[in-house]
Design a protein around this motif. Structure first.
Motif, PDB file in Angstrom:
ATOM      1  N   ALA A  70      -0.521   4.155   8.613  1.00  0.00           N
ATOM      2  CA  ALA A  70      -0.556   5.626   7.899  1.00  0.00           C
ATOM      3  C   ALA A  70      -0.772   6.663   8.696  1.00  0.00           C
ATOM      4  O   ALA A  70      -0.919   7.006  10.136  1.00  0.00           O
ATOM      5  N   LYS A  71      -0.365   8.301   8.320  1.00  0.00           N
ATOM      6  CA  LYS A  71      -0.399   9.083   8.374  1.00  0.00           C
ATOM      7  C   LYS A  71      -1.535   9.890   8.867  1.00  0.00           C
ATOM      8  O   LYS A  71      -2.172  10.445   7.695  1.00  0.00           O
ATOM      9  N   LEU A  72      -2.168  10.757   9.933  1.00  0.00           N
ATOM     10  CA  LEU A  72      -3.357  11.538   9.443  1.00  0.00           C
ATOM     11  C   LEU A  72      -3.385  13.007  10.090  1.00  0.00           C
ATOM     12  O   LEU A  72      -2.686  12.998  10.897  1.00  0.00           O
ATOM     13  N   ASP A  73      -3.723  13.460   9.211  1.00  0.00           N
ATOM     14  CA  ASP A  73      -4.618  15.002  10.459  1.00  0.00           C
ATOM     15  C   ASP A  73      -6.056  15.377  10.225  1.00  0.00           C
ATOM     16  O   ASP A  73      -6.384  14.726   9.235  1.00  0.00           O
ATOM     17  N   CYS A  74      -5.824  15.834  11.710  1.00  0.00           N
ATOM     18  CA  CYS A  74      -7.501  16.517  11.910  1.00  0.00           C
ATOM     19  C   CYS A  74      -7.231  18.251  11.738  1.00  0.00           C
ATOM     20  O   CYS A  74      -7.069  18.265  12.071  1.00  0.00           O
ATOM     21  N   ARG A  75      -8.348  18.338  10.383  1.00  0.00           N
ATOM     22  CA  ARG A  75      -8.518  20.412  10.661  1.00  0.00           C
ATOM     23  C   ARG A  75     -10.155  19.887  11.344  1.00  0.00           C
ATOM     24  O   ARG A  75     -10.953  19.998  11.272  1.00  0.00           O
ATOM     25  N   LEU A  76      -9.286  21.463  12.898  1.00  0.00           N
ATOM     26  CA  LEU A  76     -10.093  21.295  13.957  1.00  0.00           C
ATOM     27  C   LEU A  76     -10.958  22.839  13.644  1.00  0.00           C
ATOM     28  O   LEU A  76     -10.171  24.034  13.164  1.00  0.00           O
ATOM     29  N   ALA A  77     -12.110  22.923  13.840  1.00  0.00           N
ATOM     30  CA  ALA A  77     -12.630  23.922  14.074  1.00  0.00           C
ATOM     31  C   ALA A  77     -12.443  24.891  15.353  1.00  0.00           C
ATOM     32  O   ALA A  77     -12.363  24.119  16.877  1.00  0.00           O
ATOM     33  N   GLU A 135       1.192   3.021   4.492  1.00  0.00           N
ATOM     34  CA  GLU A 135       2.350   2.213   3.667  1.00  0.00           C
ATOM     35  C   GLU A 135       2.600   0.677   3.817  1.00  0.00           C
ATOM     36  O   GLU A 135       2.212   0.731   5.997  1.00  0.00           O
ATOM     37  N   ALA A 136       2.168   0.452   3.593  1.00  0.00           N
ATOM     38  CA  ALA A 136       2.190  -1.360   4.150  1.00  0.00           C
ATOM     39  C   ALA A 136       3.622  -2.385   2.963  1.00  0.00           C
ATOM     40  O   ALA A 136       2.964  -1.795   1.519  1.00  0.00           O
ATOM     41  N   GLY A 137       4.191  -3.121   3.612  1.00  0.00           N
ATOM     42  CA  GLY A 137       4.311  -3.967   2.136  1.00  0.00           C
ATOM     43  C   GLY A 137       5.710  -3.993   1.571  1.00  0.00           C
ATOM     44  O   GLY A 137       6.052  -2.926   1.007  1.00  0.00           O
ATOM     45  N   TYR A 138       5.152  -4.660  -0.040  1.00  0.00           N
ATOM     46  CA  TYR A 138       6.254  -4.118  -0.767  1.00  0.00           C
ATOM     47  C   TYR A 138       5.197  -3.024  -2.009  1.00  0.00           C
ATOM     48  O   TYR A 138       4.406  -3.045  -2.402  1.00  0.00           O
ATOM     49  N   LEU A 153       0.850  -1.116  -0.233  1.00  0.00           N
ATOM     50  CA  LEU A 153       0.149   0.128  -0.433  1.00  0.00           C
ATOM     51  C   LEU A 153       0.466   1.305   0.206  1.00  0.00           C
ATOM     52  O   LEU A 153       1.943   0.683   0.590  1.00  0.00           O
ATOM     53  N   GLU A 154       0.479   1.484  -0.631  1.00  0.00           N
ATOM     54  CA  GLU A 154       1.729   3.765  -0.816  1.00  0.00           C
ATOM     55  C   GLU A 154       0.464   4.364  -1.229  1.00  0.00           C
ATOM     56  O   GLU A 154      -0.456   4.510  -2.038  1.00  0.00           O
ATOM     57  N   ASP A 183      -4.219 -13.234   9.400  1.00  0.00           N
ATOM     58  CA  ASP A 183      -4.685 -11.576   8.756  1.00  0.00           C
ATOM     59  C   ASP A 183      -3.342 -10.874   8.407  1.00  0.00           C
ATOM     60  O   ASP A 183      -2.031 -11.280   8.457  1.00  0.00           O
ATOM     61  N   ASN A 184      -3.437  -9.446   7.857  1.00  0.00           N
ATOM     62  CA  ASN A 184      -3.014  -8.946   6.702  1.00  0.00           C
ATOM     63  C   ASN A 184      -2.859  -7.913   7.681  1.00  0.00           C
ATOM     64  O   ASN A 184      -3.846  -6.650   7.422  1.00  0.00           O
ATOM     65  N   ALA A 185      -1.571  -6.745   7.813  1.00  0.00           N
ATOM     66  CA  ALA A 185      -1.196  -5.816   8.454  1.00  0.00           C
ATOM     67  C   ALA A 185      -2.972  -4.007   7.503  1.00  0.00           C
ATOM     68  O   ALA A 185      -3.331  -3.795   7.835  1.00  0.00           O
ATOM     69  N   ALA A 186      -2.131  -5.170   6.577  1.00  0.00           N
ATOM     70  CA  ALA A 186      -2.227  -3.454   5.529  1.00  0.00           C
ATOM     71  C   ALA A 186      -3.797  -4.253   5.412  1.00  0.00           C
ATOM     72  O   ALA A 186      -4.668  -2.546   5.654  1.00  0.00           O
TER      73      ALA A 186
END
Lengths: 445, 445
Positions: free
Chosen positions: B314-321, B296-299, A295-296, B215-218
Motif C-alpha cells: 500500500a502507498k499512504l500519506d499522512c497530512r500533518l498539522a 496492490e496485490a495479486g491478480y 486488490l487494486e 496465510d495471504n499477503a493481501a
C-alpha cells in the motif's frame, strides 16, 4: 506389462507435450482457444479415434469429445482441460512460460502440470497400446477449455450430452504426489466461487488533503474486507460454514492418514508465517476459505501520488466443501457486509461450482488403490477424500453417475497457477505406467 | 491601475501558458525536467532578468532562481514549481492532459492550476509592468521541480542559498477560490509524509486451495491497515495526534469564518458518502489524516485467477498539522503495527515535510487582505490559517524569515492532481490584476 518400455516410450514421444505447451491457451484472457482445440482434434484424428467432435452447442469455449474402441466392454471417461492459468507475473519466471524447457529432470512451462502434461501422457499411452495389441478398454475424452475460469458451461454440456458421456468409470486430472512423495488417489474436488468486491466513494480521485472530510474507496474496501475475517483467520460471515457436510468416519480416517509435513510445505513455498490452522489436513479436505486473489486501488506506480482513490476493488474466491452452495455463499457475504455497515461495497458474483466426492469404498477407487500400491509401492499410496482444489466434478457425478478417481503426475513442487510451473519427467513416466496398469487391470476386471 | 487592460493583456499572452503546459514535466516519473527548466530560464532571459540561475548544487531536479529589479527597495520572493502530478488515469481525461484546450471559459491541462498557470500569470504581469513604467518592487523567484514528489531537496537549497533568497515577503502558489467563490489568502501549509507498507507471506503466489493453511499477503495487509483506523475513521495509532499545536484564538476564529458548503463539496467531487467529520473546517486547517493512495496485490486483470498473493503493498500519506514530525509519525505507525501483531508488515519512509504558518496579524498578510477586498469585493475574501495541502513552507519560514501569503488562481472545480485539471480564464485574469494591485501597494507601503 513392460514398464521400462512404456517409460522409454513416454520420453521418446515428449515432443508431443512440448508442442502442446507452446500453444498459449489462456481462457481468462481468451487467448489461443481455437488453435489449441484444433491441435487436440488433430491428435485424436492421428490416433484414429472413432469419434472426434467439437461441441459448441452450449456456448463458451469448445469442448473436445473423442471416443476410441478397446478390447473389452468397459468404458473409461477421461476429463481434461486444454486451458491454462495466465502466466503473470512474468518477471518471476526463470524461463519463458510458453517455451518449455527440460532442466535437471524437470519440464518447465505454464500448464505442464495443470493439465497439459496429463493429457499428453494419456494420448501417448493410447499410441503405445495401439502399437502393442490395442486398448484394454473403450475410452472417451471430455476436454474442456474453461476449467481455469471456473468451468461456467460444464454443467450444461454434461447435461446435454449425458448419453455420449456414459461410462463405467471416470479418470480426472490433477492428482500426483504429496510433500512426502506419496502417490495420491483423490476421490473428489472441492467447490469454489469467485466474486469481486467494488466500492466507489467519489466521481474523481481527490487530492489527499481532502482526507480531512472525504471518505476513501481504498479505506472502505480495506475496512469492509477486514470485517469479514477474524483475527484468527476464520471467515466472519454468519452462516458461512453451516451447510458443510461433515466427514464420514472413513473419510476422517483417510484424512488423518494423509501425510502433511509442515516443514516441507513451508520450504516448498517459502512461507514466511506459521500455518493459520492447527489441523491442516481436515481444513484441506473439508474446510472452507475466503481468499483475496487481487486488490487494486489508486496509484501504484513509481514515486508518490497523493490522492484519495475514488474506487477500489478486490477479487476473491471461496473454496467450498461438499454441500455449500456458491450462490448462497456470495449472498451471505453481501448480507454480512450490509450488517457490518458496508452497504456501499458491492458484491459481484462471477462463477461458482459445487464440491463433489466419490465413496472411498467404491470398487473402481479400490482398484486404483491396489494398482497404485503395485506401481508406487505399498507404503507410498494415499486415498484422499477430495482434493483441496476445485473441479467441475459435480455434474459428472450427477449425470454420468460413475465413480471418479483423480490421478496424475504432479508433485509438491509443481507450482500450478504460479510462475515456474513444472513436472518431473520421472513422474511423467511413472504416471504413464500407472495408467497402463490401471486400464489393463480394469479391462480384465 | 487599468485593470481592464491587464485582464486583456493576460488573455492576449495566453500562448505563454499553453506553451508551458505542453511540456510534460512529471517529477514522479522523471519526465521533461530538463526541457522545462531550460524553457523557464529562457522566459526570464526574455524578461531581461538581472540574474537567471539554475541551481543543482544540492542534488535533485534543478531549482531555477531569477531576480528582477524594481522601483522600490522592497523585495518580494515568489515560490513556484515547474513539476506536475502524473496524468494517470488517462482514460478519465476528456481531453489530452498535455494538449491544453480552452472550453467554455476554462483552460484544461495537467498542471494548469498546480502550478503552471500561476507562474505564467506572474511572468505575464512582469512583462506588463515593464511595458508600463517598471516593476513596483524587486522580485525574486524560487522555482523548484520536485514539489509533487514532496520537495526532498528544498530544505537543503534554502539553507545553502539563504542569502540569495532574502526578501521582505513571500508569495506562494496554490491559493484561489473556495466552493462559495470567496478569494482565500492562505497563511501556511500543512506538512505531509509519504510511506509504503509492504508484506510478503511466501516466495511464490500459491494456488488458492492452499488458503486452508497458508496465510495471504493481501489479507495481512488488509488486516494491518484496518487495525490503523477506527470505525469512525480516526487514526488508531498511539501518540499520532499528540504533538499537534492547537489553534490560537485568532486562528480558530478565521477557521470558523471559512466557508464550507457541504452540498457544493459533495457535488464538486461526486462524493457518494457523508463527510467523515462533523467539523470539516477545523479538520482541514489543523487535523491530521492517514490516506491510502494506492493498494496492490495479486491478480487484477480480466477474468479470475485463483491465487494467494505472495506479496501486497500500500502507498499512504499522512497530512500533518503544525508541530507534527514526519519521521516520528512514521515511527509511531511502525510501532503500532508491531503492537497490533503485524511485525511482518514493513513500513518504508519515502519523504516528508513539516507544516508551517505565518501569523494572521502580520502586516503583509493584512495588506493582502485589504487589496483582495478591493479586487474581489469586501464580502468575498477569507483569511485562512493554512491550506489543507502540504507545501515546503517551513524552510522558507526558518531561513528567509519573511511572511508568506499563498494566493492564486484555483477554484473549487480545478481538480488538482486529478483528471481534467482546469482553471477558469476569468480567475486567471482576476488573479493577475490582484497581483498587480498587491505589488503596487506593497511598493508604495
Amino acid at each position: 506389462m513392460n514398464r521400462a518400455a512404456i517409460e522409454q516410450y513416454a520420453i521418446d514421444n515428449l515432443n508431443n507435450v512440448t508442442d502442446y505447451l507452446r500453444i498459449a491457451s489462456i481462457s481468462a484472457q481468451n487467448k489461443g482457444i481455437k488453435a489449441t482445440s484444433t491441435w487436440i482434434m488433430e491428435q485424436f484424428r492421428q490416433l484414429k479415434a472413432q469419434r472426434v467432435e467439437q461441441w459448441t452447442d452450449q456456448g463458451g469455449n469448445p469442448v473436445i469429445f473423442a471416443e476410441l474402441a478397446g478390447n473389452s466392454d468397459k468404458t473409461v471417461l477421461f476429463y481434461n482441460h486444454y486451458d491454462v492459468q495466465p502466466p503473470e507475473p512474468l518477471e518471476e519466471w526463470h524461463t519463458q512460460p510458453f517455451e518449455p524447457v527440460a532442466i535437471d529432470g524437470k519440464l518447465i512451462a505454464r500448464g505442464v502440470c495443470d493439465d497439459k502434461g496429463e493429457l499428453m501422457s494419456r494420448l501417448t499411452l493410447i499410441k503405445y497400446f495401439q502399437e502393442h495389441g490395442g486398448l484394454p478398454v473403450n475410452l472417451k475424452f471430455y476436454i474442456e477449455g474453461e476449467e481455469e475460469i471456473g468451468s461456467p458451461h460444464v454443467a450444461d454440456y454434461v447435461a446435454a450430452h449425458a448419453a455420449d458421456l456414459q461410462a463405467d468409470a471416470c479418470i480426472w486430472e490433477g492428482g500426483g504426489k504429496d510433500e512426502d512423495e506419496n502417490f495420491e488417489i483423490v476421490c473428489g474436488a472441492k467447490g469454489a466461487v469467485s466474486f469481486n468486491l467494488h466500492v466507489q466513494t467519489a466521481d474523481v480521485d481527490l487530492h489527499s488533503s481532502l482526507a480531512s472530510y472525504a471518505d476513501n474507496a481504498a479505506w472502505r474496501l480495506v475496512q469492509a474486507l477486514a470485517s469479514l475475517r477474524t483475527s484468527d483467520n476464520k471467515v466472519a460471515v454468519a452462516g458461512f460454514y453451516d451447510d458443510i457436510q461433515p466427514l464420514t468416519a472413513a473419510e476422517q480416517q483417510a484424512t488423518q492418514a494423509m501425510d502433511f509435513n509442515v516443514e516441507k510445505v513451508q520450504a516448498n513455498y517459502g512461507l514466511k508465517r506459521p500455518l493459520i490452522t492447527t489441523d491442516p489436513k481436515t481444513e484441506l479436505i473439508n474446510g472452507s476459505t475466503m481468499t483475496i486473489n487481487g486488490l487494486e486501488a489508486g496509484y501504484n506506480g513509481e514515486g508518490v501520488k497523493t490522492i484519495i482513490p475514488k474506487q477500489a476493488q478486490a477479487k476473491l474466491d471461496c473454496r467450498l466443501a461438499p454441500n455449500q452452495d456458491p450462490h448462497k455463499i456470495v449472498e451471505l457475504i453481501q448480507q454480512q457486509l450490509i450488517k457490518n455497515g458496508f452497504e456501499d461495497v458491492k458484491v459481484e458474483y462471477l462463477l461458482g461450482e459445487q464440491a463433489g466426492r466419490t465413496d472411498l469404498e467404491d470398487s473402481f477407487i479400490q482398484l486404483n488403490h491396489t494398482v497404485a500400491q503395485q506401481v508406487y509401492g505399498k507404503q507410498h499410496v494415499k486415498l484422499i477424500p477430495n482434493m483441496a482444489g476445485a473441479g467441475p466434478i459435480k455434474p459428472f457425478l450427477d449425470y454420468v453417475k460413475a465413480p471418479i478417481a483423480l490421478v496424475g503426475i504432479h508433485y509438491a513442487g509443481s507450482h500450478p497457477h504460479s510462475p515456474n510451473e513444472n513436472i518431473r519427467l520421472a513422474d511423467y513416466q511413472a504416471g504413464t505406467c500407472y495408467l497402463a496398469e490401471l486400464l489393463t487391470a480394469y479391462g480384465q476386471n
